[in-house]
Design a protein around this motif. Structure first.
Motif, PDB file in Angstrom:
ATOM      1  N   ASP A  56       0.865  -1.178   0.000  1.00 54.67           N
ATOM      2  CA  ASP A  56       0.000   0.000   0.000  1.00 54.67           C
ATOM      3  C   ASP A  56       0.906   1.234   0.000  1.00 54.67           C
ATOM      4  O   ASP A  56       1.551   1.540   1.001  1.00 54.67           O
ATOM      5  N   ASN A  58      -0.131   4.325  -0.670  1.00 55.82           N
ATOM      6  CA  ASN A  58      -0.905   5.564  -0.508  1.00 55.82           C
ATOM      7  C   ASN A  58      -0.281   6.490   0.536  1.00 55.82           C
ATOM      8  O   ASN A  58      -0.435   7.709   0.456  1.00 55.82           O
ATOM      9  N   LYS A  61       2.315   8.488  -1.252  1.00 55.84           N
ATOM     10  CA  LYS A  61       1.649   9.486  -2.096  1.00 55.84           C
ATOM     11  C   LYS A  61       1.108  10.642  -1.253  1.00 55.84           C
ATOM     12  O   LYS A  61       1.174  11.807  -1.662  1.00 55.84           O
ATOM     13  N   ALA A  62       0.570  10.313  -0.077  1.00 61.38           N
ATOM     14  CA  ALA A  62       0.048  11.360   0.813  1.00 61.38           C
ATOM     15  C   ALA A  62       1.171  12.273   1.296  1.00 61.38           C
ATOM     16  O   ALA A  62       0.988  13.494   1.409  1.00 61.38           O
ATOM     17  N   THR A 113      -1.963  13.621   7.272  1.00 62.13           N
ATOM     18  CA  THR A 113      -1.002  12.777   6.557  1.00 62.13           C
ATOM     19  C   THR A 113      -0.201  11.917   7.516  1.00 62.13           C
ATOM     20  O   THR A 113       0.001  10.715   7.279  1.00 62.13           O
ATOM     21  N   TYR A 116      -2.490   9.222   8.902  1.00 61.23           N
ATOM     22  CA  TYR A 116      -2.817   8.251   7.851  1.00 61.23           C
ATOM     23  C   TYR A 116      -1.636   7.331   7.568  1.00 61.23           C
ATOM     24  O   TYR A 116      -1.801   6.108   7.462  1.00 61.23           O
ATOM     25  N   LEU A 120      -1.341   3.184   8.096  1.00 58.90           N
ATOM     26  CA  LEU A 120      -0.944   2.249   7.042  1.00 58.90           C
ATOM     27  C   LEU A 120       0.268   1.430   7.463  1.00 58.90           C
ATOM     28  O   LEU A 120       0.342   0.233   7.164  1.00 58.90           O
ATOM     29  N   SER A 129       3.835  -1.073   3.732  1.00 56.05           N
ATOM     30  CA  SER A 129       4.157   0.183   3.053  1.00 56.05           C
ATOM     31  C   SER A 129       5.607   0.108   2.589  1.00 56.05           C
ATOM     32  O   SER A 129       6.337  -0.832   2.927  1.00 56.05           O
TER      33      SER A 129
END
Length: 214
Positions: A56, A58, A61-62, A113, A116, A120, A129
């Motif tokens: 993952d 994301n 990216k965040a 961020t 989050y 993750l 991650s």
């Protein structure tokens, strides 16, 4: 009591400048780790190319998005606040609104961020991650028949990727703290500006009355 708001203005500019500089560093590290993953995930056996759904990204990216947002908003404040053309030194309320308007969104974005990305990271080992995976296998050795893998087909750069991904995450936390301090400083600076302007007006009125009486 005389208050000089100039040091507060300077402190505010320094904090925003540090936040912008940190955002550049975060953007570089987070974007680099993401770029390496995207280029190697389908071919490097250390990235489990047969199970791309295991990762993952994301969070990375965040972190990139958060860094871009903070950099743009902090830069906008610095340009408007420091360029003499805009003359914000004499527009105290406008300066305070600009400071809050740029720091508040950045503060919220960085806070969300960080939370989050931590969530993750705590999904490992079910979902990894970039940070959890590279930090987990940065010191692992390939099996005997894999030693002759071509460059870029091993975990030789996992150590640097682990450090970069950690820096991006905890650097974002530092930026959040800086921006939080900047928000409080914006209010203190506005009050100091108002107080100094009020004192100046009183002194001018007093001097004017003294001249009239004489």
């Amino acid at each position: 009591m005389q208050i000089n708001p100039a040091p507060l203005h300077m402190a505010q500019a320094i904090i925003m400048g540090l936040s912008a500089a940190m955002s550049v560093a975060i953007l570089g590290t987070a974007a680099h780790t993401l770029d390496v993953f995207n280029k190697q995930q389908s071919s490097n056996p250390w990235w489990l190319p047969l199970w791309p759904q295991h990762f993952d990204v994301n969070g990375a990216k965040a972190l990139v998005g958060s860094a871009v947002t903070t950099l743009v908003l902090c830069s906008a404040f610095l340009v408007v606040a420091l360029v003499p053309y805009f003359n914000l030194a004499n527009k105290h309320t406008l300066r305070a609104l600009l400071a809050l308007g740029t720091t508040l969104p950045s503060t919220l974005v960085t806070l969300v961020t960080v939370i989050y990305a931590h969530i993750l990271n705590h999904n490992a080992p079910e979902l990894d991650s970039i940070q959890t995976w590279t930090c987990k296998y940065k010191n692992s050795q390939p099996i005997e028949e894999d030693i002759s893998l071509p460059k870029g087909m091993g975990n030789g750069n996992f150590g640097s990727l682990c450090r970069e991904s950690k820096f991006a995450l905890y650097g974002t936390l530092v930026v959040f703290l800086l921006l939080s301090a900047s928000m409080g400083l914006a209010i203190v600076t506005w009050l100091a500006d108002k107080w100094a302007a009020r004192k100046t007006r009183k002194e001018m009125d007093a001097n004017g009355n003294a001249i009239s009486m004489s």
